[in-house]
Motif scaffolding. Structure first.
Motif, PDB file in Angstrom:
ATOM      1  N   GLY A 154       0.751  -1.235   0.000  1.00  0.00           N
ATOM      2  CA  GLY A 154       0.000   0.000   0.000  1.00  0.00           C
ATOM      3  C   GLY A 154       0.784   1.290   0.000  1.00  0.00           C
ATOM      4  N   SER A 155       2.093   1.223   0.167  1.00  0.00           N
ATOM      5  CA  SER A 155       2.808   2.495   0.209  1.00  0.00           C
ATOM      6  C   SER A 155       4.264   2.439  -0.202  1.00  0.00           C
ATOM      7  N   SER A 156       4.705   1.315  -0.757  1.00  0.00           N
ATOM      8  CA  SER A 156       6.133   1.222  -1.041  1.00  0.00           C
ATOM      9  C   SER A 156       6.434   0.675  -2.431  1.00  0.00           C
ATOM     10  N   PHE A 157       7.352   1.349  -3.118  1.00  0.00           N
ATOM     11  CA  PHE A 157       7.870   0.821  -4.369  1.00  0.00           C
ATOM     12  C   PHE A 157       9.125   0.011  -4.068  1.00  0.00           C
ATOM     13  N   LEU A 158       9.320  -1.043  -4.871  1.00  0.00           N
ATOM     14  CA  LEU A 158      10.512  -1.865  -4.718  1.00  0.00           C
ATOM     15  C   LEU A 158      11.280  -1.803  -6.031  1.00  0.00           C
ATOM     16  N   PHE A 159      12.567  -1.552  -5.968  1.00  0.00           N
ATOM     17  CA  PHE A 159      13.401  -1.360  -7.141  1.00  0.00           C
ATOM     18  C   PHE A 159      14.308  -2.571  -7.347  1.00  0.00           C
ATOM     19  N   ASN A 160      14.098  -3.263  -8.478  1.00  0.00           N
ATOM     20  CA  ASN A 160      14.879  -4.468  -8.794  1.00  0.00           C
ATOM     21  C   ASN A 160      15.663  -4.305 -10.078  1.00  0.00           C
TER      22      ASN A 160
ATOM     23  N   LEU B  20      17.609  16.886  -1.953  1.00  0.00           N
ATOM     24  CA  LEU B  20      16.386  16.496  -2.645  1.00  0.00           C
ATOM     25  C   LEU B  20      15.767  15.268  -2.005  1.00  0.00           C
ATOM     26  N   MET B  21      16.613  14.289  -1.724  1.00  0.00           N
ATOM     27  CA  MET B  21      16.119  13.060  -1.103  1.00  0.00           C
ATOM     28  C   MET B  21      15.425  13.367   0.199  1.00  0.00           C
ATOM     29  N   GLN B  22      15.997  14.269   0.967  1.00  0.00           N
ATOM     30  CA  GLN B  22      15.392  14.609   2.250  1.00  0.00           C
ATOM     31  C   GLN B  22      14.019  15.227   2.064  1.00  0.00           C
ATOM     32  N   ARG B  23      13.880  15.998   0.994  1.00  0.00           N
ATOM     33  CA  ARG B  23      12.582  16.601   0.710  1.00  0.00           C
ATOM     34  C   ARG B  23      11.563  15.510   0.385  1.00  0.00           C
ATOM     35  N   PHE B  24      11.956  14.562  -0.478  1.00  0.00           N
ATOM     36  CA  PHE B  24      11.036  13.487  -0.864  1.00  0.00           C
ATOM     37  C   PHE B  24      10.682  12.605   0.317  1.00  0.00           C
TER      38      PHE B  24
ATOM     39  N   LEU C 255      14.328   3.509  -0.101  1.00  0.00           N
ATOM     40  CA  LEU C 255      15.283   3.691  -1.187  1.00  0.00           C
ATOM     41  C   LEU C 255      14.559   4.187  -2.434  1.00  0.00           C
ATOM     42  N   ALA C 256      13.453   3.532  -2.777  1.00  0.00           N
ATOM     43  CA  ALA C 256      12.714   3.911  -3.983  1.00  0.00           C
ATOM     44  C   ALA C 256      12.156   5.330  -3.850  1.00  0.00           C
ATOM     45  N   GLU C 257      11.680   5.660  -2.669  1.00  0.00           N
ATOM     46  CA  GLU C 257      11.124   6.997  -2.485  1.00  0.00           C
ATOM     47  C   GLU C 257      12.216   8.064  -2.586  1.00  0.00           C
ATOM     48  N   ALA C 258      13.347   7.811  -1.981  1.00  0.00           N
ATOM     49  CA  ALA C 258      14.448   8.764  -2.019  1.00  0.00           C
ATOM     50  C   ALA C 258      14.976   8.938  -3.440  1.00  0.00           C
TER      51      ALA C 258
END
Length: 183
Positions: A65-71, A96-100, A116-119
């Motif tokens: 419901g709230s997370s992307f996973l990067f493979n 930028l990452m801190q903002r996201f 990780l994906a969100e950042a």
DNA sequence: AAGAAGATTCGCT
DNA sequence: GCGAATCTTCTTA
């Protein structure tokens, strides 16, 4: 599985409109062929299609419901296997990452696959792109020295829990999981 | 067409 | 440290 180990210490780079984001990969997990915990186990579907691309492509999945996973895909075209990037040590674009990430502390910016994906601003727009070709998102080698690589069981699974398919840089604070799985 | 499960995260105790 | 939230995707009826 070899790729999972190889990727530890490499750099992931994403050029966004706001600027460049990059980080050193410090933790990965392999999801090999025939792994019942892998997303490709039950065959190809519309959502996991990019997992069946040739080695070096991006496969992005949304979960819980709230997370992307990067493979990163790890096998030949049509096979269906990949490596999950679980944690990064941020290098460029930290502001930028801190903002996201809602102003999270440096240590928590990319410690964990969803974070990780969100950042890194990874979402379905990056699904299926070639990470070895010129483009906004790619993987690079690094001059930085890679520490000792440890291995352990994977985190957060309910099936095939016993296999040692998680790789990480030992002692790095940016690795996720309990302390005994970071040493 | 509906139900269940899931490679997680966050907040509170 | 533990439990709830959250929603996409696949499975089954």
């Amino acid at each position: 599985m070899e790729l999972a180990r190889y990727l530890v210490g490499k750099i992931a780079v994403h050029d966004t409109d706001g600027g460049r984001l990059s980080g050193r990969i410090v933790e990965t997990e392999a999801y090999p062929v025939g792994d019942s915990a892998g997303h490709a186990f039950r065959g190809e579907t519309p959502r996991n299609a990019s997992l069946f691309l040739a080695r070096g492509h991006a496969y992005v999945r949304f979960t819980y419901g709230s997370s992307f996973l990067f493979n990163v895909t790890s096998e030949a075209a049509g096979v269906g296997a990949g490596v999950l990037l679980r944690a990064l040590e941020p290098l460029e674009g930290i502001d930028l990452m801190q903002r996201f990430r809602g102003g999270a502390r440096l240590l928590d910016l990319a410690r964990g696959p969803g974070r990780l994906a969100e950042a890194m601003q990874i979402d379905f727009r990056q699904d299926g792109i070639d990470l070895c070709a010129p483009g906004p998102l790619w993987l690079a080698t690094s001059r930085l020295k890679t520490g000792v690589i440890g291995e352990s069981v994977r985190i957060g699974l309910t099936r095939n829990v016993d296999r040692k398919l998680r790789f990480y840089e030992r002692g790095n604070s940016f690795v996720s999981g309990p302390r005994r799985l970071r040493e």
